[in-house]
Scaffold this active site. Structure first.
Site, PDB file in Angstrom:
ATOM      1  N   ASP A   9       0.836  -1.066   0.068  1.00 36.99           N
ATOM      2  CA  ASP A   9      -0.121   0.166  -0.011  1.00 36.99           C
ATOM      3  C   ASP A   9       0.798   1.169  -0.019  1.00 36.99           C
ATOM      4  O   ASP A   9       0.505   2.298   0.707  1.00 36.99           O
ATOM      5  CB  ASP A   9      -1.053  -0.155   1.292  1.00 36.99           C
ATOM      6  N   ASP A  49      -4.360  -0.726  -1.575  1.00 36.04           N
ATOM      7  CA  ASP A  49      -5.729  -0.559  -1.075  1.00 36.04           C
ATOM      8  C   ASP A  49      -6.604   0.027  -2.127  1.00 36.04           C
ATOM      9  O   ASP A  49      -6.130   0.877  -3.192  1.00 36.04           O
ATOM     10  CB  ASP A  49      -5.521   0.119   0.114  1.00 36.04           C
ATOM     11  N   HIS A  51     -10.413   0.478  -2.716  1.00 39.72           N
ATOM     12  CA  HIS A  51     -11.675   0.396  -2.216  1.00 39.72           C
ATOM     13  C   HIS A  51     -12.735   0.851  -3.129  1.00 39.72           C
ATOM     14  O   HIS A  51     -12.578   1.807  -3.891  1.00 39.72           O
ATOM     15  CB  HIS A  51     -11.923   1.337  -1.052  1.00 39.72           C
ATOM     16  N   HIS A  68     -10.614   6.875   1.911  1.00 39.74           N
ATOM     17  CA  HIS A  68      -9.324   6.791   1.175  1.00 39.74           C
ATOM     18  C   HIS A  68      -9.444   5.531   0.361  1.00 39.74           C
ATOM     19  O   HIS A  68     -10.164   4.776   0.184  1.00 39.74           O
ATOM     20  CB  HIS A  68      -8.294   6.402   2.336  1.00 39.74           C
ATOM     21  N   LYS A  93      -6.411  -4.988  -3.265  1.00 39.93           N
ATOM     22  CA  LYS A  93      -7.263  -5.598  -2.208  1.00 39.93           C
ATOM     23  C   LYS A  93      -8.190  -4.422  -1.427  1.00 39.93           C
ATOM     24  O   LYS A  93      -8.238  -3.291  -2.060  1.00 39.93           O
ATOM     25  CB  LYS A  93      -6.082  -6.088  -1.249  1.00 39.93           C
ATOM     26  N   CYS A 132      -1.950  -2.670   7.613  1.00 34.08           N
ATOM     27  CA  CYS A 132      -1.792  -3.722   6.462  1.00 34.08           C
ATOM     28  C   CYS A 132      -0.724  -4.397   6.360  1.00 34.08           C
ATOM     29  O   CYS A 132      -0.672  -5.521   6.071  1.00 34.08           O
ATOM     30  CB  CYS A 132      -2.337  -2.794   5.235  1.00 34.08           C
TER      31      CYS A 132
HETATM   32  C1  VGL Z   1      -4.687   0.642   5.751  1.00 28.92           C
HETATM   33  C2  VGL Z   1      -6.142   1.811   7.249  1.00 28.92           C
HETATM   34  C3  VGL Z   1      -7.237   1.513   6.305  1.00 28.92           C
HETATM   35  C4  VGL Z   1      -3.158   0.167   5.417  1.00 28.92           C
HETATM   36  C5  VGL Z   1      -5.688   0.562   4.879  1.00 28.92           C
HETATM   37  O1  VGL Z   1      -2.900  -0.013   4.456  1.00 28.92           O
HETATM   38  O2  VGL Z   1      -2.509   0.099   6.370  1.00 28.92           O
HETATM   39  N1  VGL Z   1      -4.851   1.417   6.927  1.00 28.92           N
HETATM   40  N2  VGL Z   1      -6.943   0.816   4.866  1.00 28.92           N
HETATM   41 ZN    ZN Z   2      -8.421   0.961   3.400  1.00 29.39          ZN
END
Ligand code: VGL
Ligand code: ZN
Length: 179
Positions: A9, A49, A51, A68, A93, A132
């Site tokens: 990420d 990430d 979403h 985010h 993901k 993550c």
């Molecule tokens: C993450 C919070 C929400 C991460 C992803 O990549 O650590 N943290 N979504």
């Molecule tokens: Zn996230």
């Protein structure tokens, strides 16, 4: 002993100026790039990430996080300092509603791809240590892989002070090498 580098990420929204910025997240780009370019890894994997809009992990839906990393938006792009050339495989993901989708192994092809390449060891780097990175490394351990977390190439959110340090301790206790 084929080894993969898992870059977790490393995206705009998790870096300074982003929607869910990790403090000093941008300081680890150089270390991540040098690991990725080192030739030490048989496979370099990057997760993002990714979403859907209005995902269940967002506060508007009662989730823990601000909006985010909405797929196909600038916040979900790789941070510009990340060298994309060494990346062999990309894993998207966090696409499934009802789960925060922290682990790169959750609802993805990652386990299958690693197995296909005979990978039995992974080094995990990226963001964020306490979410993550932690959950991806724990799932790698559960999958029977040998796991190293490069402490100089991860940074955490630290909603509570010390969360990142506790995450690294938990990973050590579960059998990861934290170097
Ligand atoms: C993450 C919070 C929400 C991460 C992803 O990549 O650590 N943290 N979504
Ligand atoms: Zn996230």
């Amino acid at each position: 002993m084929p080894e993969a580098l898992l870059i977790v990420d490393y995206q705009n929204d998790f870096n300074p100026g982003g929607a869910l910025a990790v403090s000093a997240g941008d300081t680890i780009a150089g270390r991540i790039n040098s690991l990725a370019r080192s030739g030490r890894y048989d496979l370099v994997v990057a997760t993002r990430d990714w979403h859907p809009p209005h995902h269940s992990s967002f506060a508007e839906r009662g989730g823990p996080w601000p909006v985010h990393c909405v797929r196909e938006t600038p916040g979900a792009e790789y941070h510009p300092a990340l060298d994309r050339d060494p990346i062999d495989v990309e894993i998207l993901k966090g696409q499934v509603d009802g789960s925060d989708g922290y682990s790169g192994f959750e609802d993805t092809e990652l386990a299958r791809i690693l197995a296909e390449h005979g990978v039995d060891a992974v080094t995990v780097v990226g963001l964020a240590t306490d979410y993550c990175v932690k959950n991806t490394a724990l799932d790698a351990l559960r999958a029977g892989l040998s796991v190293t977390v490069d402490a100089g190439a991860v940074r955490g959110v630290d909603v509570e002070p010390g969360d990142s340090e506790r995450a690294l301790e938990e990973l050590r206790a579960e059998g990861a090498a934290v170097s």
